[in-house]
Design a protein around this motif. Structure first.
Motif, short mmCIF file in Angstrom:
data_model
loop_
_atom_site.label_atom_id
_atom_site.label_comp_id
_atom_site.label_asym_id
_atom_site.label_seq_id
_atom_site.Cartn_x
_atom_site.Cartn_y
_atom_site.Cartn_z
N LYS B 72 74.71 -5.28 37.63
CA LYS B 72 76.11 -5.64 36.93
C LYS B 72 75.93 -4.75 35.62
O LYS B 72 75.15 -5.46 34.71
N LEU B 73 76.88 -3.98 35.43
CA LEU B 73 76.74 -3.39 33.99
C LEU B 73 77.54 -3.96 33.10
O LEU B 73 78.55 -4.76 33.13
N ASP B 74 77.26 -3.33 31.67
CA ASP B 74 77.88 -4.20 30.57
C ASP B 74 79.23 -3.76 30.28
O ASP B 74 79.99 -4.56 29.62
N ASN B 75 79.81 -2.86 31.01
CA ASN B 75 81.19 -2.54 31.29
C ASN B 75 81.85 -2.95 32.34
O ASN B 75 83.13 -2.72 32.60
N GLY B 76 81.12 -3.78 33.07
CA GLY B 76 81.97 -4.29 34.08
C GLY B 76 81.59 -3.71 35.56
O GLY B 76 81.70 -3.87 36.32
N GLY B 77 80.94 -2.36 35.37
CA GLY B 77 80.69 -1.77 36.58
C GLY B 77 79.39 -2.08 37.29
O GLY B 77 78.83 -3.10 36.90
N TRP B 78 79.23 -1.57 38.49
CA TRP B 78 77.90 -1.74 39.23
C TRP B 78 77.36 -0.90 39.72
O TRP B 78 77.73 0.59 39.85
N VAL B 79 75.91 -1.02 39.93
CA VAL B 79 74.96 0.00 40.66
C VAL B 79 74.45 -0.84 41.76
O VAL B 79 74.12 -2.16 41.78
N TYR B 80 74.71 -0.36 43.10
CA TYR B 80 74.18 -1.01 44.17
C TYR B 80 73.46 -0.12 45.20
O TYR B 80 73.69 0.85 45.43
N VAL B 81 72.45 -0.54 45.54
CA VAL B 81 71.48 0.17 46.74
C VAL B 81 71.10 -0.82 47.60
O VAL B 81 70.45 -1.82 47.45
N LEU B 82 71.27 -0.38 48.95
CA LEU B 82 70.70 -0.97 50.40
C LEU B 82 69.53 -0.23 50.88
O LEU B 82 69.55 0.73 50.77
N GLY B 83 68.96 -1.24 51.42
CA GLY B 83 67.74 -0.53 52.31
C GLY B 83 66.59 -0.28 51.44
O GLY B 83 65.87 0.90 51.95
N LEU B 84 66.28 -1.05 50.43
CA LEU B 84 64.84 -0.79 49.64
C LEU B 84 63.78 -1.69 50.43
O LEU B 84 63.97 -2.95 50.74
N THR B 85 62.45 -0.86 50.58
CA THR B 85 61.56 -1.75 51.21
C THR B 85 60.17 -1.65 50.36
O THR B 85 59.48 -2.70 50.66
N HIS B 86 59.97 -0.76 49.33
CA HIS B 86 58.68 -0.70 48.63
C HIS B 86 59.05 -0.38 47.12
O HIS B 86 60.18 -0.33 46.69
N PHE B 87 58.09 -0.78 46.46
CA PHE B 87 58.11 -0.84 45.07
C PHE B 87 56.95 -0.42 44.35
O PHE B 87 55.74 -0.63 44.86
N GLU B 88 56.69 -0.03 43.01
CA GLU B 88 55.80 0.06 42.09
C GLU B 88 56.15 0.25 40.67
O GLU B 88 57.47 0.32 40.48
N VAL B 89 55.44 -0.08 39.85
CA VAL B 89 55.42 0.48 38.33
C VAL B 89 54.30 1.53 38.31
O VAL B 89 53.09 1.07 38.49
N ASN B 90 54.90 2.70 37.82
CA ASN B 90 53.51 3.61 37.78
C ASN B 90 53.33 3.86 36.55
O ASN B 90 53.51 3.08 35.46
N GLU B 91 52.41 4.91 36.48
CA GLU B 91 51.63 4.95 35.16
C GLU B 91 52.57 5.26 33.71
O GLU B 91 52.07 5.15 32.62
N ASN B 92 53.86 5.86 34.17
CA ASN B 92 54.54 6.00 33.06
C ASN B 92 55.45 4.85 32.88
O ASN B 92 56.28 5.29 32.08
N ASN B 93 55.10 3.76 33.40
CA ASN B 93 56.11 2.53 33.08
C ASN B 93 57.26 2.58 33.54
O ASN B 93 58.54 1.99 33.20
N GLU B 94 57.52 3.42 34.60
CA GLU B 94 58.83 3.67 35.73
C GLU B 94 58.76 2.73 36.85
O GLU B 94 57.81 2.75 37.52
N PHE B 95 59.83 2.11 36.88
CA PHE B 95 59.89 0.84 38.01
C PHE B 95 60.67 1.62 38.94
O PHE B 95 61.97 1.95 38.93
N ILE B 96 59.85 1.67 40.24
CA ILE B 96 60.35 2.51 41.32
C ILE B 96 60.69 1.63 42.65
O ILE B 96 59.86 1.03 42.81
N MET B 97 61.99 1.35 42.94
CA MET B 97 62.09 1.04 44.10
C MET B 97 62.52 1.98 45.22
O MET B 97 63.56 3.03 45.32
N HIS B 98 61.99 2.13 46.44
CA HIS B 98 62.50 3.17 47.68
C HIS B 98 62.36 2.34 48.90
O HIS B 98 61.86 1.42 49.11
N GLY B 99 63.19 2.98 49.51
CA GLY B 99 63.27 2.65 50.94
C GLY B 99 63.00 3.45 52.02
O GLY B 99 63.56 4.76 51.88
N PHE B 100 62.21 3.17 53.01
CA PHE B 100 61.63 4.01 53.75
C PHE B 100 62.17 3.80 55.24
O PHE B 100 61.99 2.59 55.78
N ASN B 101 62.65 4.76 55.70
CA ASN B 101 63.36 4.55 57.06
C ASN B 101 61.96 4.21 58.13
O ASN B 101 60.99 4.30 57.88
#
Lengths: 222, 119
Positions: B72-101
């Motif tokens: 839920k964004l600070d302006n009231g907007g939204w970001v929504y993603v369906l179908g996420l299965t995997h995650f990691e935080v990589n060496e660049n400190n990026e938080f990654i969520m992926h959905g694999f079929n």
């Protein structure tokens, strides 16, 4: 296959060279023909991240860069150019931009033959954008200076519209090298290589398709 | 990447809350979907390096390992993603969520980072 002054291969994705063209490129290299491979993107929006996944959307560009470098080494290329555009975005570059990039390479290398995709028959929007840029760049050249065009077409309506390919390159003797080249693109080719190595009818069909001949269409401007 | 652990992902979502972050959002059926099967309608999208600030981020679902994340964004907007299965935080400190079929191909992604992603 005649000896060329210089061959320029232009594709948008690391691995586009592996499937349909790497036997031909290897043969040119072995004939002593200088071959340049210009690869426009890192293929960094691909969906194959290994199975189980060993890459992420963020690490993919580095992995596919290493894969195409290994592929180029196996082919024997000494001129690999990675232009670094983002996968899937080529068609959105400003009009004429890619044509200019291609034209600069032609002016520099003076290729006698260019291998790329066939516009309208290459399925992926990046393939189409690449093909169109090459055709536009070559069209602007005086007819007497134009390199020969050798194009890869694989859309489902290709045979119906264009007929049989008129350039057939026999790659007998290059099967092992080509399989290694395809294997170099590990993030993309895992399942296909298993099929190629198998004893089934499907495996035999795949070997017939990828390991006997590489086929292309010539293309005349106008 | 590892399979999503709901508690860990929720903690990570909390850690980026109320900050300016960059997101990569993606959903794709693949560029060859309708080439390989003409019954399939090709769809896909990605947003990359879009700055947002979310006041609330949550992970839901989890049936058959498939999760949903909403920001839920600070302006009231939204970001929504369906179908996420995997995650990691990589060496660049990026938080990654992926959905694999079911074939192991990337079908969706949501990534969050305090720094811009590779261009």
């Amino acid at each position: 296959m005649e000896k060329e002054r210089q061959v320029l291969v232009i594709f948008p994705h690391p691995d586009d060279e592996a499937f349909g063209v790497s036997g031909t490129m290897s043969r040119y290299v072995d004939m002593g023909v200088p071959v340049t491979y210009a690869c426009l993107t890192f293929g960094d929006m691909g969906r194959n991240l290994g199975y189980p996944p060993f890459a992420t959307r963020e690490s993919l560009h580095e992995i596919r860069k290493r894969e195409v470098e290994e592929s180029a080494r196996l082919i024997g290329l000494d001129d690999l150019r990675l232009l670094g555009y983002r996968d899937k975005t080529l068609e959105f570059e400003p009009p004429g931009h890619l044509k200019g990039v291609v034209r600069d390479m032609i002016d520099e290398l003076e290729p006698s033959r260019i291998i790329t995709f066939y516009p309208g028959y290459s399925v992926h929007p990046d393939h189409e954008a690449t093909a169109e840029a090459v055709i536009e760049a070559v069209s602007e050249m005086p007819a007497s200076e134009r390199p020969a065009l050798q194009l890869v077409a694989f859309s489902n309506n290709t045979l119906q519209d264009l007929g049989e390919p008129d350039i057939v390159v026999n790659i007998e003797g290059y099967e092992e090298r080509k399989e290694k080249i395809m294997a170099a693109h590990e993030s993309q080719t895992g399942p296909l290589l298993k099929t190629l190595a198998g004893n089934t009818q499907e495996s035999e069909a795949a070997r017939q398709m990828w390991m006997k001949n590489e086929t292309f269409y010539s293309y005349d401007i106008d | 990447m590892e399979k999503i652990n709901r508690e860990q992902v929720q903690e990570l979502l909390n850690s980026y809350q109320d900050k300016k972050v960059y997101i990569h959002v993606e959903v794709t059926s693949g560029m060859y979907a309708s080439h390989l099967d003409d019954q399939v309608f090709n769809t896909g999208m990605f947003l990359r390096n879009v700055p947002v600030n979310y006041t609330q981020g949550a992970i839901r679902g989890g049936g058959e390992g498939q999760y949903r994340v909403g920001l839920k964004l600070d302006n009231g907007g939204w970001v929504y993603v369906l179908g996420l299965t995997h995650f990691e935080v990589n060496e660049n400190n990026e938080f990654i969520m992926h959905g694999f079929n079911y074939e192991g191909k990337l079908a969706s992604a949501l990534e969050i980072s305090t720094k811009e992603f590779f261009k």
